[in-house]
Structures are given as C-alpha cells and as structure tokens.
Scaffold this active site. Structure first.
Site, mmCIF file in Angstrom:
data_model
loop_
_atom_site.group_PDB
_atom_site.id
_atom_site.type_symbol
_atom_site.label_atom_id
_atom_site.label_comp_id
_atom_site.label_asym_id
_atom_site.label_seq_id
_atom_site.Cartn_x
_atom_site.Cartn_y
_atom_site.Cartn_z
ATOM 1 N N TRP A 272 3.420 7.641 -2.006
ATOM 2 C CA TRP A 272 4.885 7.772 -2.098
ATOM 3 C C TRP A 272 5.238 8.630 -3.312
ATOM 4 O O TRP A 272 6.058 9.537 -3.239
ATOM 5 C CB TRP A 272 5.493 6.371 -2.219
ATOM 6 N N ASP B 2 0.847 -1.180 0.000
ATOM 7 C CA ASP B 2 0.000 0.000 0.000
ATOM 8 C C ASP B 2 0.890 1.240 0.000
ATOM 9 O O ASP B 2 2.056 1.160 0.368
ATOM 10 C CB ASP B 2 -0.879 -0.030 1.267
ATOM 11 N N GLY B 3 0.328 2.355 -0.426
ATOM 12 C CA GLY B 3 1.053 3.613 -0.326
ATOM 13 C C GLY B 3 1.909 3.939 -1.530
ATOM 14 O O GLY B 3 2.636 4.936 -1.515
ATOM 15 N N SER C 53 -6.000 -6.026 -4.849
ATOM 16 C CA SER C 53 -7.265 -6.481 -4.255
ATOM 17 C C SER C 53 -8.379 -6.377 -5.291
ATOM 18 O O SER C 53 -8.247 -5.652 -6.290
ATOM 19 C CB SER C 53 -7.608 -5.636 -3.028
ATOM 20 N N SER C 54 -9.470 -7.088 -5.037
ATOM 21 C CA SER C 54 -10.563 -7.034 -6.014
ATOM 22 C C SER C 54 -11.145 -5.621 -6.107
ATOM 23 O O SER C 54 -11.702 -5.237 -7.126
ATOM 24 C CB SER C 54 -11.642 -8.069 -5.685
ATOM 25 N N ASN D 299 -9.369 -3.018 -6.336
ATOM 26 C CA ASN D 299 -8.487 -2.231 -7.214
ATOM 27 C C ASN D 299 -8.963 -2.147 -8.666
ATOM 28 O O ASN D 299 -8.504 -1.292 -9.422
ATOM 29 C CB ASN D 299 -7.044 -2.770 -7.179
ATOM 30 N N TRP D 300 -9.932 -2.994 -9.057
ATOM 31 C CA TRP D 300 -10.468 -2.900 -10.422
ATOM 32 C C TRP D 300 -11.170 -1.561 -10.639
ATOM 33 O O TRP D 300 -11.358 -1.130 -11.770
ATOM 34 C CB TRP D 300 -11.486 -4.015 -10.702
HETATM 35 C C1 FPP Z 1 -1.133 -0.124 -3.522
HETATM 36 O O1 FPP Z 1 -0.698 1.221 -3.610
HETATM 37 C C2 FPP Z 1 -0.473 -1.006 -4.502
HETATM 38 C C3 FPP Z 1 -1.105 -1.617 -5.562
HETATM 39 C C4 FPP Z 1 -2.548 -1.451 -5.820
HETATM 40 C C5 FPP Z 1 -0.396 -2.497 -6.545
HETATM 41 C C6 FPP Z 1 0.979 -3.025 -6.159
HETATM 42 C C7 FPP Z 1 1.461 -4.033 -7.178
HETATM 43 C C8 FPP Z 1 2.604 -3.937 -7.918
HETATM 44 C C9 FPP Z 1 3.538 -2.791 -7.781
HETATM 45 C C10 FPP Z 1 2.979 -5.052 -8.876
HETATM 46 C C11 FPP Z 1 3.969 -6.012 -8.223
HETATM 47 C C12 FPP Z 1 4.169 -7.272 -8.972
HETATM 48 C C13 FPP Z 1 4.113 -8.548 -8.435
HETATM 49 C C14 FPP Z 1 4.314 -9.733 -9.355
HETATM 50 C C15 FPP Z 1 3.840 -8.842 -6.998
HETATM 51 P P1 FPP Z 1 -1.787 2.368 -3.761
HETATM 52 O O2 FPP Z 1 -1.904 2.740 -5.178
HETATM 53 O O3 FPP Z 1 -3.061 1.912 -3.108
HETATM 54 O O4 FPP Z 1 -1.172 3.551 -2.967
HETATM 55 P P2 FPP Z 1 -2.000 4.660 -2.161
HETATM 56 O O5 FPP Z 1 -2.581 3.945 -0.974
HETATM 57 O O6 FPP Z 1 -0.939 5.641 -1.791
HETATM 58 O O7 FPP Z 1 -3.034 5.208 -3.083
#
Ligand code: FPP
Length: 143
Positions: free
Chosen positions: A26, A21-22, A66-67, A69-70
């Site tokens: 970041w 997360d984050g 997570s689901s 995230n779609w």
């Molecule tokens: C959450 O950050 C992160 C994700 C939704 C995706 C993370 C996945 C990858 C970087 C791909 C890695 C590859 C493999 C094979 C494991 P966020 O966008 O929710 O951050 P925020 O909370 O600051 O909005």
C-alpha cells in the site's frame, strides 16, 4: 464474503478474522516508506474494531505479527513493536469503556518485558467484559 452483514439478523457472521497484510505494498504504491503503511495499518485497526463492535460481531481476530515477521529488517521490527505498545496504550481504555475483551494468542515470551506487561495488563483489565472479543495474534506462526 457473500453473506450480507446486517445488524440483528441471522446472517451476521459471529467471528471475523483478518490477516493484516499489504501494508508495505500500500505504501509502495503511494511512493511512501513501508513504515507509513504500518502506521496506516494501525489506524485501520481502530476503524475496523469500531465498525465490528458497532455491528455486533462477537469475535474479531486480527493476525498482526507472524513469527516469520522477525526476519524483517531490524528497524521495521522495532517500529512494529513500538506501534503495538503505543496502540495498546492509546486504545485499551477506550476498548474497556466499550466492553471489549482483549485476548492475545501466540508466543509472547519473545516480546520485550514492557510489551509483555502491557499485554497482560490489557487482558486483565478487560477480562470480564461481555461485549466483542478482540483477539490479536502476535508472534503466531503463519504455518
Ligand atoms: C503486514 O503487512 C502487516 C504487518 C506485518 C504488521 C501489522 C501490524 C500493525 C500495523 C500494528 C497494529 C497494532 C495492533 C495492536 C494490532 P506487510 O508489511 O506484510 O505488507 P506487504 O505484504 O505489502 O509487504
């Protein structure tokens, strides 16, 4: 965590689970696009897997998508899917060489056929490995 992590001691955790997360925050803090956060996140995955394997952790679970995230903008979801595929393509050989067993949990049926194929192929290639188990939770409900 207040447990001291030291290789070969009783106090070593057997299973570490990380909620990725984050990434967006970041990137925002560095005045970069959210996508830069995801690229940095996938590099962090490499470092984390390497570190945990070196420390003798038995299982590392990464909550990667997570689901929920779609619901993100299409470009962001597309980028995440590309990152999954490229990270798998680049890393599976090395994971296998390091005896890491890869497992995916979550509903993979929503992913593209090529990603589903890559997931299956990676699991099959590494299924007999006896080192660290790396579990990737993808399309796995946050609730
Ligand atoms: C959450 O950050 C992160 C994700 C939704 C995706 C993370 C996945 C990858 C970087 C791909 C890695 C590859 C493999 C094979 C494991 P966020 O966008 O929710 O951050 P925020 O909370 O600051 O909005």
């Amino acid at each position: 965590m207040d447990v001291q992590i030291k290789k070969g001691t009783e106090r070593m955790p057997k299973h570490i689970a990380i909620v990725m997360d984050g990434n967006g925050r970041w990137a925002q803090a560095k005045h970069l696009p959210r996508t830069a956060g995801h690229h940095a996140g996938s590099k962090a995955v490499r470092r984390t897997v390497e570190y945990c394997a070196q420390q003798g952790i038995e299982v590392l679970s990464l909550f990667a998508f997570s689901s929920e995230n779609w619901h993100r903008p299409k470009e962001e979801v597309d980028l995440l899917m590309r990152l999954f595929i490229t990270t798998l393509k680049q890393e599976v050989k090395r994971l296998n060489e390091n005896k890491i067993r890869l497992l995916f949990i979550g509903d993979r049926s929503a992913f593209s056929q090529s990603l589903q194929d890559k997931i299956k192929e990676s699991e099959q290639l590494t299924c007999e490995n006896t080192g660290m188990t790396l579990i990737i939770a993808a399309n796995y409900g946050g609730r």
